[in-house]
Design a protein around this motif. Sequence first.
Motif, PDB file in Angstrom:
ATOM      1  N   ALA A 219     101.333  59.019  60.412  1.00  0.00           N
ATOM      2  CA  ALA A 219     100.298  59.104  61.449  1.00  0.00           C
ATOM      3  C   ALA A 219      99.372  57.886  61.400  1.00  0.00           C
ATOM      4  O   ALA A 219      99.002  57.337  62.439  1.00  0.00           O
ATOM      5  CB  ALA A 219      99.495  60.393  61.283  1.00  0.00           C
ATOM      6  N   ILE A 220      99.018  57.464  60.198  1.00  0.00           N
ATOM      7  CA  ILE A 220      98.155  56.275  60.049  1.00  0.00           C
ATOM      8  C   ILE A 220      98.860  55.044  60.624  1.00  0.00           C
ATOM      9  O   ILE A 220      98.257  54.245  61.352  1.00  0.00           O
ATOM     10  CB  ILE A 220      97.776  56.042  58.561  1.00  0.00           C
ATOM     11  CG1 ILE A 220      96.833  57.153  58.070  1.00  0.00           C
ATOM     12  CG2 ILE A 220      97.125  54.667  58.373  1.00  0.00           C
ATOM     13  CD1 ILE A 220      96.514  57.103  56.575  1.00  0.00           C
ATOM     14  N   ILE A 221     100.153  54.915  60.319  1.00  0.00           N
ATOM     15  CA  ILE A 221     100.901  53.753  60.804  1.00  0.00           C
ATOM     16  C   ILE A 221     100.996  53.753  62.336  1.00  0.00           C
ATOM     17  O   ILE A 221     100.774  52.718  62.980  1.00  0.00           O
ATOM     18  CB  ILE A 221     102.302  53.699  60.147  1.00  0.00           C
ATOM     19  CG1 ILE A 221     102.152  53.339  58.659  1.00  0.00           C
ATOM     20  CG2 ILE A 221     103.214  52.692  60.855  1.00  0.00           C
ATOM     21  CD1 ILE A 221     103.405  53.521  57.836  1.00  0.00           C
ATOM     22  N   LEU A 222     101.267  54.911  62.915  1.00  0.00           N
ATOM     23  CA  LEU A 222     101.348  55.008  64.382  1.00  0.00           C
ATOM     24  C   LEU A 222     100.007  54.678  65.025  1.00  0.00           C
ATOM     25  O   LEU A 222      99.938  53.961  66.019  1.00  0.00           O
ATOM     26  CB  LEU A 222     101.800  56.408  64.800  1.00  0.00           C
ATOM     27  CG  LEU A 222     103.273  56.731  64.542  1.00  0.00           C
ATOM     28  CD1 LEU A 222     103.565  58.196  64.875  1.00  0.00           C
ATOM     29  CD2 LEU A 222     104.175  55.802  65.355  1.00  0.00           C
ATOM     30  N   MET A 223      98.945  55.228  64.429  1.00  0.00           N
ATOM     31  CA  MET A 223      97.615  54.982  64.964  1.00  0.00           C
ATOM     32  C   MET A 223      97.282  53.487  64.887  1.00  0.00           C
ATOM     33  O   MET A 223      96.801  52.903  65.861  1.00  0.00           O
ATOM     34  CB  MET A 223      96.599  55.788  64.160  1.00  0.00           C
ATOM     35  CG  MET A 223      95.169  55.538  64.555  1.00  0.00           C
ATOM     36  SD  MET A 223      94.051  56.355  63.412  1.00  0.00           S
ATOM     37  CE  MET A 223      94.422  55.472  61.907  1.00  0.00           C
ATOM     38  N   ALA A 224      97.565  52.886  63.746  1.00  0.00           N
ATOM     39  CA  ALA A 224      97.281  51.456  63.566  1.00  0.00           C
ATOM     40  C   ALA A 224      98.063  50.625  64.572  1.00  0.00           C
ATOM     41  O   ALA A 224      97.534  49.689  65.163  1.00  0.00           O
ATOM     42  CB  ALA A 224      97.612  51.036  62.137  1.00  0.00           C
ATOM     43  N   GLU A 225      99.337  50.993  64.779  1.00  0.00           N
ATOM     44  CA  GLU A 225     100.170  50.267  65.742  1.00  0.00           C
ATOM     45  C   GLU A 225      99.535  50.256  67.117  1.00  0.00           C
ATOM     46  O   GLU A 225      99.445  49.227  67.773  1.00  0.00           O
ATOM     47  CB  GLU A 225     101.556  50.910  65.834  1.00  0.00           C
ATOM     48  CG  GLU A 225     102.595  50.204  64.979  1.00  0.00           C
ATOM     49  CD  GLU A 225     103.909  50.982  64.916  1.00  0.00           C
ATOM     50  OE1 GLU A 225     104.177  51.823  65.809  1.00  0.00           O
ATOM     51  OE2 GLU A 225     104.654  50.756  63.939  1.00  0.00           O
ATOM     52  N   SER A 226      99.061  51.427  67.558  1.00  0.00           N
ATOM     53  CA  SER A 226      98.512  51.469  68.912  1.00  0.00           C
ATOM     54  C   SER A 226      97.155  50.784  68.989  1.00  0.00           C
ATOM     55  O   SER A 226      96.714  50.420  70.074  1.00  0.00           O
ATOM     56  CB  SER A 226      98.464  52.902  69.448  1.00  0.00           C
ATOM     57  OG  SER A 226      97.846  53.728  68.527  1.00  0.00           O
ATOM     58  N   LEU A 227      96.491  50.599  67.867  1.00  0.00           N
ATOM     59  CA  LEU A 227      95.233  49.844  67.856  1.00  0.00           C
ATOM     60  C   LEU A 227      95.485  48.367  67.529  1.00  0.00           C
ATOM     61  O   LEU A 227      94.543  47.584  67.378  1.00  0.00           O
ATOM     62  CB  LEU A 227      94.256  50.439  66.831  1.00  0.00           C
ATOM     63  CG  LEU A 227      93.696  51.833  67.121  1.00  0.00           C
ATOM     64  CD1 LEU A 227      92.961  52.389  65.908  1.00  0.00           C
ATOM     65  CD2 LEU A 227      92.762  51.798  68.329  1.00  0.00           C
ATOM     66  N   ILE A 229      96.622  47.059  64.746  1.00  0.00           N
ATOM     67  CA  ILE A 229      96.145  46.750  63.404  1.00  0.00           C
ATOM     68  C   ILE A 229      97.355  46.821  62.471  1.00  0.00           C
ATOM     69  O   ILE A 229      98.172  47.727  62.577  1.00  0.00           O
ATOM     70  CB  ILE A 229      95.070  47.784  62.957  1.00  0.00           C
ATOM     71  CG1 ILE A 229      93.838  47.702  63.865  1.00  0.00           C
ATOM     72  CG2 ILE A 229      94.681  47.568  61.500  1.00  0.00           C
ATOM     73  CD1 ILE A 229      92.812  48.809  63.620  1.00  0.00           C
ATOM     74  N   GLN A 230      97.482  45.821  61.603  1.00  0.00           N
ATOM     75  CA  GLN A 230      98.593  45.827  60.645  1.00  0.00           C
ATOM     76  C   GLN A 230      98.307  46.779  59.490  1.00  0.00           C
ATOM     77  O   GLN A 230      97.155  47.028  59.172  1.00  0.00           O
ATOM     78  CB  GLN A 230      98.781  44.425  60.055  1.00  0.00           C
ATOM     79  CG  GLN A 230      99.270  43.414  61.058  1.00  0.00           C
ATOM     80  CD  GLN A 230      99.579  42.087  60.381  1.00  0.00           C
ATOM     81  OE1 GLN A 230      99.105  41.804  59.286  1.00  0.00           O
ATOM     82  NE2 GLN A 230     100.382  41.288  61.042  1.00  0.00           N
TER      83      GLN A 230
END
Length: 276
Positions: A219-227, A229-230
């Motif tokens: 979930a963190i990775i998906l959220m970062a992707e859409s923002l 952010i690496q």
Amino acid sequence: AKAAGKNQYCIYNEDMGKGEVRKFELQKDLQSALDYEQFYLVYQPKWNTLSHSLIGFEALIRWHHPRDGLISPGEFIPIAEESSYIIPLTKWILKTACIQAKQWDSEGYHLPVSVNLSSSHFRADNVAELVRTVLNETELSPHLLELEITESMMLYDLNNVIEQLQAIRSLGVKIAMDDFGTGYSSIGLLDQIPLDTLKLDRVFTRNIDTKSKRAIVRAIILMAESLQIQVIAEGVETQEHVDYLTQLGCHYMQGYFYAKPMKVSDINEWLPRLSA
Ligand code: C2E
Ligand code: CA
Ligand code: CA
Ligand code: CA
């Protein structure tokens, strides 16, 4: 219980008495440590696991104490943070890291170096001004510098912190959120804080064999992707860690599996062999 006891003073406990004495002595010794050149920086590689290439270094401070030997930053940084000593200390760290990054850059290794900042520094001083001064003095290209901040920074004057971060970022310097996912959660602020990278705390890496932890990491990775952010995972120690993180879509990693923090002399020996 151990963590809770750390900041409590208990007059009846002999060990804690010793702890207090040690802290008092370190506090005193810190004052002259910069003058006597007792600090040095080690650098830990960060890895791109898709291209199998080095993407940069994190600078980590070490204190060679004349009597007690090597003292870990986990012990003396909190002491420095309690006083304004953290300001001259961070100046030295930033300048030393920038000089080193500039040196590697001139040798053909265009690798960014990250420097850890303390939240107390943002409250006590203008960090953006410091960064600008050091970049001018060292003539380092700003994109070769990254600053690691922590979530605890957001607990204080948020607007002031965001303003300073924006000023830093407008110089071309990158910002990373360290130890992400532990402690105070800044998740609701991720769209407000100027950020380039999330550093997934190593508790996630350590527990990546747990299904529920993997769900959180995903979930963190998906959220970062859409923002946009690496995400880089910290504390990667085993092939199993690498495999799980890769499955979850994390391709930047840092940890003992790849390399420990190293002295400059060791890195300089290692770098040419990498590209060979
Ligand atoms: P941090 O910023 O989270 O740094 C990562 C720590 O994890 C480092 O410990 C590093 O040596 C260690 N580490 C790296 N890979 C692995 C791994 O695979 N497994 C495990 N178990 N550990 C790993 P270190 O150098 O002792 O630093 C501890 C903390 O002290 C840092 O945590 C940071 O909060 C602080 N610190 C270190 N250097 C500086 C500095 O120059 N300035 C400031 N403000 N804080 C610093
Ligand atoms: Ca860090
Ligand atoms: Ca960290
Ligand atoms: Ca930390």
